[in-house]
Design an enzyme around this catalytic site. Structure first.
Site, short mmCIF file in Angstrom:
data_model
loop_
_atom_site.label_atom_id
_atom_site.label_comp_id
_atom_site.label_asym_id
_atom_site.label_seq_id
_atom_site.Cartn_x
_atom_site.Cartn_y
_atom_site.Cartn_z
CG HIS A 85 -0.15 0.17 2.54
ND1 HIS A 85 0.54 -0.86 3.10
CD2 HIS A 85 0.03 1.23 3.36
CE1 HIS A 85 1.11 -0.46 4.23
NE2 HIS A 85 0.83 0.82 4.41
CG ASP A 87 1.25 5.02 4.87
OD1 ASP A 87 0.81 3.87 4.80
OD2 ASP A 87 2.30 5.33 5.48
C1 OGA Z 1 2.86 2.50 8.31
C2 OGA Z 1 3.22 1.15 7.94
C3 OGA Z 1 4.97 -0.42 8.23
C4 OGA Z 1 5.62 -1.14 9.34
O1 OGA Z 1 3.24 2.93 9.39
O2 OGA Z 1 2.23 3.16 7.48
O3 OGA Z 1 2.73 0.63 6.98
O4 OGA Z 1 6.56 -1.90 9.05
N1 OGA Z 1 4.16 0.60 8.70
O5 OGA Z 1 5.21 -0.99 10.50
MN MN Z 2 1.67 2.21 5.79
#
Ligand code: OGA
Ligand code: MN
Length: 265
Positions: A85, A87
Site C-alpha cells: 500500500h 499511506d
Molecule cells: C505504516 C506502515 C509499516 C511497518 O506505518 O504506514 O505501513 O513496518 N508501517 O510498520
Molecule cells: Mn503504511
C-alpha cells in the site's frame, strides 16, 4: 538506501535538504544507530522537515499527539500495513511520507519492504503506458476500517472521538512527483477501487496488471529493523508492506506523518 554518518536528532539546513532530496528520488532512506531519537527529537525533526499530519485512525500517544503508534500486540493476529500500500492515497491531499522509528521489535521477523513506483512505471511495456495515459482512479479506505473489514481487529477505524471515518479521493493513475517531476505509478491494491468512469469489475484486470508490475523484485528493497533504526519514506515514490511473520510477539513503531500536496499528472 542507507544514509550513514547522520544524526537525525541534529540534522538541519543543507544536511536536511540533502536527506529530503535523496528520499524524493530513492523513495526511502534508512538510518541506523539513532539511539538518541527520542519522541521529542522525532517531533522536532518532523517540524524542521515541514508540516505534520495528525493521524485520524491510529491510537496516538497522549503526551505526543503528533506521534501515531503502529502497534501489534502479542495476542493480535492482523498487523497494520500487511499488504502492499501507500499511506493516505484515499486523501485528496495525501501525506508526503512518514518517519517510522522502531521502539519494540519481535525477536525475529517484522521487516518492512518498499517498492519504487518510478522504476515500476518505467518498466511497463509501452502499450500499457499508453493504455493508462490520462486515466484517473478512485481511492478509499472505508472497506478496510469498517466493521468486519481487515482492520476491525486493530485499534483503528474510528477517529479520536469514536466516530467512524469515511474517505475518498481521485488521483491520476500516473502522477508526476511534485519535486522531482518523475513519472510514478499511483494506484495501489489496498486503497484503489476503480478507474474513474469504469466499474470495479471492469477496472480490476488493468489494475492487477499494474500491481503485478509494481512489485517486480528489482523495484523493491527490504529493511530488517534494529533498535535505533529509523526509516523515512516518500508515499508518492513508493509502496510499502509490513511483514506479519512474528505471531505471538509484540512490535511497536512510532510514526509521524509528513504533510503532502495535491497530486497531478
Ligand atoms: C505504516 C506502515 C509499516 C511497518 O506505518 O504506514 O505501513 O513496518 N508501517 O510498520
Ligand atoms: Mn503504511
Amino acid at each position: 538506501m542507507e544514509i550513514k554518518d547522520v544524526k537525525l536528532a541534529e540534522a538541519q539546513g543543507p544536511v536536511l535538504d540533502a536527506i529530503r532530496q535523496a528520499i524524493y528520488e530513492h523513495g526511502v532512506a534508512l538510518f541506523r544507530g539513532q539511539d538518541d531519537f527520542t519522541p521529542e527529537a522525532h517531533i522536532a525533526f518532523a517540524r524542521r522537515w515541514g508540516g505534520i499530519d495528525i493521524n485520524n485512525y491510529f491510537p496516538l500517544t497522549a503526551d505526543h499527539p503528533e506521534i501515531a503508534v503502529v502497534r501489534k500486540r502479542a495476542d493480535q493476529v492482523t498487523n497494520i500495513g500487511g499488504g502492499w500500500h501507500t499511506d493516505h492515497s484515499y486523501d485528496q491531499v495525501p501525506a508526503m511520507g512518514s518517519i517510522l522509528v522502531a521502539r519494540t521489535l519481535p525477536p525475529s521477523g517484522g521487516d518492512t519492504l518498499w517498492a519504487h513506483m518510478g522504476a515500476a512505471y518505467d518498466a511497463l511495456p509501452d502499450t500499457l503506458k499508453q493504455e493508462i495515459e490520462g486515466l484517473e482512479a478512485y481511492h478509499t479506505a472505508d472497506h478496510i476500517y469498517e466493521e468486519g473489514g481487515l482492520y476491525a481487529q486493530t485499534d483503528m477505524g474510528r477517529d479520536l472521538r469514536g466516530q467512524s471515518i469515511t474517505t475518498g479521493a481521485t488521483h491520476p493513475v500516473v502522477i508526476r512527483h511534485p519535486q522531482t517531476g518523475r513519472k510514478l505509478l499511483y494506484v495501489n491494491s489496498a486503497f484503489t477501487i476503480n478507474i474513474v468512469g469504469r466499474s470495479r469489475e471492469d477496472s480490476l484486470p488493468l489494475l492487477q496488471r499494474l500491481y503485478d508490475a509494481a512489485t517486480a523484485a528489482d523495484n523493491t528493497c527490504r529493511v530488517a529493523w534494529e533498535p535505533g533504526s529509523v526509516a523515512i519514506w516518500d508515499n508518492r515514490t513508493t509502496w510499502h508492506l509490513a511483514m506479519n511473520d512474528y505471531q505471538g510477539h509484540a512490535r511497536e513503531m512510532h510514526r509521524i506523518t509528513l504533510t503532502g500536496e495535491p497530486l497531478a499528472a
